[in-house]
Motif scaffolding. Structure first.
Motif, short mmCIF file in Angstrom:
data_model
loop_
_atom_site.label_atom_id
_atom_site.label_comp_id
_atom_site.label_asym_id
_atom_site.label_seq_id
_atom_site.Cartn_x
_atom_site.Cartn_y
_atom_site.Cartn_z
N LYS A 73 -30.09 -15.82 -27.73
CA LYS A 73 -30.03 -15.63 -29.19
C LYS A 73 -28.83 -16.30 -29.83
CE LYS A 73 -32.60 -11.26 -29.50
NZ LYS A 73 -32.54 -9.83 -29.94
N ASN A 74 -27.71 -16.33 -29.12
CA ASN A 74 -26.47 -16.79 -29.73
C ASN A 74 -25.95 -18.11 -29.16
OD1 ASN A 74 -26.50 -13.62 -29.54
ND2 ASN A 74 -25.33 -14.08 -31.36
N GLY A 75 -26.57 -18.57 -28.08
CA GLY A 75 -26.12 -19.81 -27.49
C GLY A 75 -24.76 -19.70 -26.81
N ILE A 76 -24.34 -18.48 -26.52
CA ILE A 76 -23.05 -18.26 -25.87
C ILE A 76 -23.19 -18.51 -24.37
CG2 ILE A 76 -21.35 -16.46 -25.25
CD1 ILE A 76 -21.88 -15.29 -28.06
N LYS A 77 -22.27 -19.27 -23.83
CA LYS A 77 -22.35 -19.64 -22.42
C LYS A 77 -21.98 -18.46 -21.54
CE LYS A 77 -22.89 -22.49 -18.99
NZ LYS A 77 -24.25 -22.97 -18.65
N VAL A 78 -22.88 -18.14 -20.59
CA VAL A 78 -22.63 -17.07 -19.63
C VAL A 78 -22.59 -17.69 -18.23
CG1 VAL A 78 -23.38 -14.86 -18.69
CG2 VAL A 78 -23.84 -15.40 -21.09
N HIS A 79 -21.42 -17.69 -17.61
CA HIS A 79 -21.24 -18.23 -16.27
C HIS A 79 -21.41 -17.10 -15.25
CE1 HIS A 79 -19.27 -21.65 -18.34
NE2 HIS A 79 -18.67 -20.72 -19.05
N SER A 80 -21.85 -17.45 -14.05
CA SER A 80 -22.07 -16.42 -13.04
C SER A 80 -21.81 -16.97 -11.64
CB SER A 80 -23.51 -15.90 -13.13
OG SER A 80 -23.77 -14.95 -12.13
N ARG A 81 -21.17 -16.15 -10.83
CA ARG A 81 -20.95 -16.51 -9.42
C ARG A 81 -20.80 -15.23 -8.61
NH1 ARG A 81 -17.70 -21.65 -7.16
NH2 ARG A 81 -17.79 -21.17 -4.94
N GLN A 82 -21.36 -15.21 -7.43
CA GLN A 82 -21.33 -14.03 -6.56
C GLN A 82 -20.04 -13.99 -5.76
OE1 GLN A 82 -23.73 -11.36 -6.07
NE2 GLN A 82 -21.84 -10.61 -5.12
N ARG A 83 -19.28 -12.91 -5.91
CA ARG A 83 -18.06 -12.76 -5.13
C ARG A 83 -18.39 -12.24 -3.74
NH1 ARG A 83 -15.33 -6.98 -6.73
NH2 ARG A 83 -17.23 -5.97 -7.49
N GLY A 84 -17.49 -12.57 -2.79
CA GLY A 84 -17.64 -12.08 -1.44
C GLY A 84 -16.87 -10.79 -1.25
N SER A 85 -16.79 -10.33 -0.01
CA SER A 85 -16.08 -9.09 0.28
C SER A 85 -14.58 -9.32 0.21
CB SER A 85 -16.47 -8.57 1.66
OG SER A 85 -16.18 -9.54 2.65
N GLY A 86 -13.84 -8.22 0.01
CA GLY A 86 -12.39 -8.34 -0.10
C GLY A 86 -12.01 -9.08 -1.37
N LEU A 87 -10.82 -9.64 -1.37
CA LEU A 87 -10.38 -10.45 -2.51
C LEU A 87 -10.87 -11.88 -2.28
CD1 LEU A 87 -8.75 -10.60 -5.15
CD2 LEU A 87 -6.74 -11.18 -3.77
N ASP A 88 -11.87 -12.29 -3.03
CA ASP A 88 -12.52 -13.59 -2.84
C ASP A 88 -11.76 -14.67 -3.61
OD1 ASP A 88 -14.16 -15.77 -2.62
OD2 ASP A 88 -16.01 -14.69 -3.10
N TRP A 89 -11.00 -15.47 -2.91
CA TRP A 89 -10.20 -16.52 -3.55
C TRP A 89 -11.06 -17.61 -4.16
CZ3 TRP A 89 -5.24 -16.19 -4.83
CH2 TRP A 89 -4.50 -15.16 -4.25
N LYS A 90 -12.30 -17.75 -3.68
CA LYS A 90 -13.20 -18.74 -4.28
C LYS A 90 -13.53 -18.36 -5.73
CE LYS A 90 -15.38 -20.31 0.02
NZ LYS A 90 -16.65 -20.41 0.78
N ILE A 91 -13.64 -17.05 -5.97
CA ILE A 91 -13.89 -16.59 -7.35
C ILE A 91 -12.67 -16.88 -8.22
CG2 ILE A 91 -14.21 -14.53 -8.80
CD1 ILE A 91 -16.76 -15.32 -7.51
N ILE A 92 -11.49 -16.67 -7.68
CA ILE A 92 -10.26 -16.95 -8.43
C ILE A 92 -10.19 -18.43 -8.79
CG2 ILE A 92 -7.74 -17.02 -8.29
CD1 ILE A 92 -7.95 -14.49 -6.51
N LEU A 93 -10.47 -19.29 -7.83
CA LEU A 93 -10.44 -20.73 -8.09
C LEU A 93 -11.53 -21.14 -9.08
CD1 LEU A 93 -9.78 -22.03 -4.45
CD2 LEU A 93 -8.14 -21.89 -6.35
N TRP A 94 -12.69 -20.49 -8.97
CA TRP A 94 -13.79 -20.77 -9.91
C TRP A 94 -13.39 -20.40 -11.34
CZ3 TRP A 94 -17.06 -16.66 -12.01
CH2 TRP A 94 -18.12 -17.13 -12.78
N LEU A 95 -12.80 -19.20 -11.50
CA LEU A 95 -12.35 -18.77 -12.83
C LEU A 95 -11.25 -19.69 -13.34
CD1 LEU A 95 -12.25 -14.88 -12.40
CD2 LEU A 95 -13.81 -16.17 -13.86
N ARG A 96 -10.33 -20.06 -12.48
CA ARG A 96 -9.23 -20.94 -12.88
C ARG A 96 -9.77 -22.28 -13.39
NH1 ARG A 96 -3.86 -21.49 -12.04
NH2 ARG A 96 -3.05 -23.61 -11.74
N LYS A 97 -10.78 -22.79 -12.70
CA LYS A 97 -11.39 -24.05 -13.12
C LYS A 97 -12.05 -23.89 -14.49
CE LYS A 97 -14.64 -27.62 -11.53
NZ LYS A 97 -15.57 -28.01 -10.43
#
Length: 388
Positions: A73-97
């Motif tokens: 409805k609004n054209g707002i970008k929704v990003h999504s990525r599946q985190r792994g167990s524990g503290l997932d540094w790939k998610i941190i790097l993805w968000l940082r990017k």
């Protein structure tokens, strides 16, 4: 970056240059149905579009129904990525990017785990972090790691927000965050409208409701923390006292099978209606004469606000942020947690006193408009963003 921002400015290119919009990334678990998701929806839909631009990042790999609706409805970008167990540094790097490549100014993290990821990701990007705590698990508990880590995280976070004073107190006590730094911004929603007579008749007929029955009920996920079992027991007690009541439970969840067994054991039969998950749950809320919220804990219940906006009096437990919303004896009845007698008596008081019930309904509606509208909530967050 400046060229990117200027390209995004709104208006006639020949007019005086406007201030670049503040770009916000909302970080959350997913965008399914829930109170947090509704707050994010209100923000991205109602923030001043000339001053703010929003995107959403989901760390649980699922966009969810509300997220899909916002995107469509609004054209707002929704990003999504599946985190792994524990503290997932790939998610941190993805968000940082995302923060760097999308030229984001504010990372607004909703709930503690998204806050952790957003906080790590923002370092060195120039973005500021806003954290909103939307509620607490029951029972709350102390964590050794929090004593050492959270004061550092809180000190280096620009803005901390709690959705109630009770939630703020819990952040200070259990998460060791400085109380003086935590702002309280109550949740807010757009007021609901009462369904028309034709739609009411259609829903009532489908549910098997009869004229003259008083409808008590709730809209909530069927989860142990909501204590639906107490509602079923109170319904049995009211029927045994001769009251003609029907119980309407809207929602689904892990406790459904247990609750249906309990309803059978209590011999409630058609007096207890399990309506299941409904995309238009507010329509079913309009059928209720008394709204029930016997939860073990609450932050700021969105369905409670919806009930108030419709002018429905409430019987609720005196837990979490609920006493900051319901004024005992004026907009509803507050009771102690897990007290069957108190819940039964609270409902009985409202059934027996129709004038008091109508008075509470009017006061509940007025209190909602004075304190818990989406407009008021959005204004508070806008002020917070601008001071960040």
């Amino acid at each position: 970056m400046e060229e990117v921002r200027r390209a995004q400015e709104i208006g006639d290119p020949s007019s005086p240059a406007r201030q670049p919009r503040t770009r916000i990334l909302h970080v959350t678990f997913n965008m399914g149905f829930g109170g947090t998701e509704q707050v994010i929806r209100q923000l991205v839909n109602n923030l001043d579009p000339n001053r703010f631009e929003c995107e959403i990042a989901c760390i649980d790999g699922e966009v969810g129904a509300i997220g899909k609706e916002i995107e469509a409805k609004n054209g707002i970008k929704v990003h999504s990525r599946q985190r792994g167990s524990g503290l997932d540094w790939k998610i941190i790097l993805w968000l940082r990017k995302l923060i760097k490549h999308r030229h984001l100014d504010i990372v607004h993290c909703h709930q503690y785990s998204p806050f952790t990821y957003g906080w790590f990701a923002h370092w060195g990007t120039g973005a500021k972090v806003v954290f909103t705590e939307h509620g607490r698990f029951h029972p709350d508990r102390y964590r050794k790691k929090a004593r050492f880590i959270n004061p550092i995280i809180a000190h280096t976070t620009k803005t901390l927000v709690a959705i109630s004073h009770a939630t703020r107190d819990a952040l200070a006590e259990y998460e060791y965050m400085p109380r003086y730094k935590i702002d309280v911004i109550y949740n807010g929603i757009d007021p609901l409208t009462v369904i028309d007579d034709e739609h009411r008749h259609f829903l009532s007929t489908n549910l098997g409701l009869q004229q003259g029955e008083l409808i008590i009920g709730t809209v909530a996920r069927l989860d142990p923390v909501k204590n639906h079992a107490l509602i079923l027991q109170a319904t049995r007690a009211l029927i045994d006292k001769g009251y003609k009541v029907r119980l309407l439970l809207v929602g689904d969840g892990p406790e459904r099978e247990n609750l249906e067994v309990l309803a059978e054991d209590l011999k409630l039969g058609s007096a207890a209606i399990f309506a299941g998950f409904q995309t238009q749950a507010a329509d079913f809320l309009s059928l209720m004469d008394i709204f029930l919220l016997p939860s073990f804990t609450e932050g700021t219940s969105m369905t409670l606000l919806e009930a108030m906006s419709l002018g429905i009096p409430t019987v609720a437990t005196r837990v979490g942020g609920t006493p900051e919303i319901v004024v005992d004896g004026e907009t509803g009845v507050l009771i102690e947690s897990d007290d069957l007698t108190a819940l039964t008596n609270g409902i009985q008081i409202l059934i027996d006193n129709s004038d008091q019930r109508r008075s509470m309904a009017l006061r509940a509606k007025a209190r909602f408009h004075d304190n818990f509208s989406a407009k008021k909530m959005v204004e508070r967050y806008q002020q917070s963003y601008e001071s960040t």
